[in-house]
Design an enzyme around this catalytic site. Structure first.
Site, PDB file in Angstrom:
ATOM      1  N   ASP A 257       0.870  -1.181   0.000  1.00 35.08           N
ATOM      2  CA  ASP A 257       0.000   0.000   0.000  1.00 35.08           C
ATOM      3  C   ASP A 257       0.908   1.232   0.000  1.00 35.08           C
ATOM      4  O   ASP A 257       1.003   1.948   0.976  1.00 35.08           O
ATOM      5  CB  ASP A 257      -0.956  -0.010   1.209  1.00 35.08           C
ATOM      6  CG  ASP A 257      -0.231  -0.144   2.542  1.00 35.08           C
ATOM      7  OD1 ASP A 257       0.868  -0.736   2.576  1.00 35.08           O
ATOM      8  OD2 ASP A 257      -0.759   0.344   3.561  1.00 35.08           O
TER       9      ASP A 257
ATOM     10  N   HIS B 295       9.415  -0.823   8.788  1.00 37.91           N
ATOM     11  CA  HIS B 295       8.470  -1.948   8.847  1.00 37.91           C
ATOM     12  C   HIS B 295       8.566  -2.838   7.603  1.00 37.91           C
ATOM     13  O   HIS B 295       8.881  -4.025   7.682  1.00 37.91           O
ATOM     14  CB  HIS B 295       7.037  -1.431   8.956  1.00 37.91           C
ATOM     15  CG  HIS B 295       6.803  -0.435  10.055  1.00 37.91           C
ATOM     16  ND1 HIS B 295       6.810  -0.775  11.381  1.00 37.91           N
ATOM     17  CD2 HIS B 295       6.540   0.901  10.015  1.00 37.91           C
ATOM     18  CE1 HIS B 295       6.559   0.296  12.114  1.00 37.91           C
ATOM     19  NE2 HIS B 295       6.393   1.325  11.305  1.00 37.91           N
TER      20      HIS B 295
HETATM   21 CA    CA Z   1       2.812  -0.898   3.943  1.00 36.00          CA
END
Ligand code: CA
Length: 315
Positions: free
Chosen positions: A11, A243
């Site tokens: 995303d 992340h």
């Molecule tokens: Ca992401």
């Protein structure tokens, strides 16, 4: 040795963009496609950003496919209020990468992943760093094919630390808890990279300052990263958590994770990730959750590899 084939479903998103940069920087990985999904921002923006990042690094050959535009239980998607301060209004720190030359493929992201799983099997690694809606749709389409791929890694969840959507839940899981629950209860064996480890991969603007004095690709990725480092925790001295790059890295090199916890996870409606009560004493565990990481080796290696990728790009 044949290169590892990889698809990243993301995303895009600043740390997603930094994950794509890592994959492109690794000469042992063949990135066969990127699937964009809703999450940090709207699907159309995640598609544009994914194409933009690939083209920023002169990788016009890597195609981008459209995944889901909203969660399983939703008819539409509204961006979370916490997104813009971290990722910027356009999702990539309000940096203008210019007009994209390429456009999104006609084949859907779900079909692309499932067809690739059938075609490449063990040679294919799948990395999901957004909501798990696309992964669930792939399972629904051909769970057996998904079970046969070399590795499935997700960035999501929080087991022993507090969440980043609320105190218990992490943003990717909380963006579609139903999909996460269905994914975790499927037959798939999954490596889970949660906040427990990504919060141990902070690095700061000064660590990548040299990118800003190089070429256009370096300047752009520096500006994108700088926005995030200043925005995620409101202090560039703290840095930003890597992340999604860690999930991509751990898919290629799981030894970066120094403590894997085998378990069977589920997701509550709130987005909280927790081990299932019913399966607690089952011998067979479908998931292994990363609980500790060699953060210094990760950040040092990441910066070194992406620096080399930038050096290879034109002015
Ligand atoms: Ca992401």
């Amino acid at each position: 040795m044949a290169k590892m084939k990889m698809i990243i479903d993301c995303d895009t998103g600043i740390d997603d963009a930094l994950a794509i940069a890592y994959i492109l920087s690794n000469p042992d990985i063949d990135l066969i496609g990127v699937v964009a999904t809703f999450g940090n921002t709207y699907l159309k923006d995640c598609i544009r950003n994914s194409i933009g990042i690939l083209e920023n690094f002169d990788r016009y050959d890597v195609k981008v496919y459209a995944g889901s535009s909203h969660g399983l239980n939703e008819g539409s998607f509204e961006k979370h209020t916490g997104s813009d301060p971290v990722h910027g209004k356009n999702g990539i720190g309000d940096v203008d990468l210019g007009e994209n030359k390429g456009s999104v493929q006609d084949v859907s992201g779900i079909d692309f992943i499932v067809d690739s799983a059938r075609k490449y099997g063990q040679d294919l690694h799948l990395v999901f760093v957004g909501p798990l809606t696309d992964l669930y749709k792939c399972i629904e389409k051909d769970e057996e094919a998904l079970c046969e791929v070399g590795k499935i890694t997700i960035m999501g969840g929080a087991l022993t630390v507090q969440g980043n959507r609320d105190i218990y839940s992490e943003a990717n899981i909380a963006s579609d808890p139903l999909a996460a629950k269905k994914v975790f209860s499927s037959k798939l064996k999954i490596d889970v990279i949660p906040l427990d480890v990504t919060l141990k991969t902070l690095f700061r603007v000064k660590d990548i300052a040299h990118w800003n004095s190089s070429n256009k690709a370096g300047k752009n990725i520096y500006e994108i990263a700088r926005f995030y480092y200043e925005g995620e925790y409101g202090d560039e001295q703290i840095g930003g958590a890597m992340h999604d790059p860690l999930a991509a890295f751990a898919s290629y090199d799981p030894s970066i994770i120094t403590n894997w916890f085998p378990c069977n996870l589920t997701a509550e409606d709130s987005g909280r990730t927790i081990c299932t009560f019913e399966e607690l004493n089952l011998k067979e565990k479908r998931h292994r959750v990363a609980l500790d990481v060699d953060g210094k080796r990760f950040t040092d290696t990441y910066i070194d590899m992406v620096s080399k990728l930038i050096e290879k790009c034109g002015l």
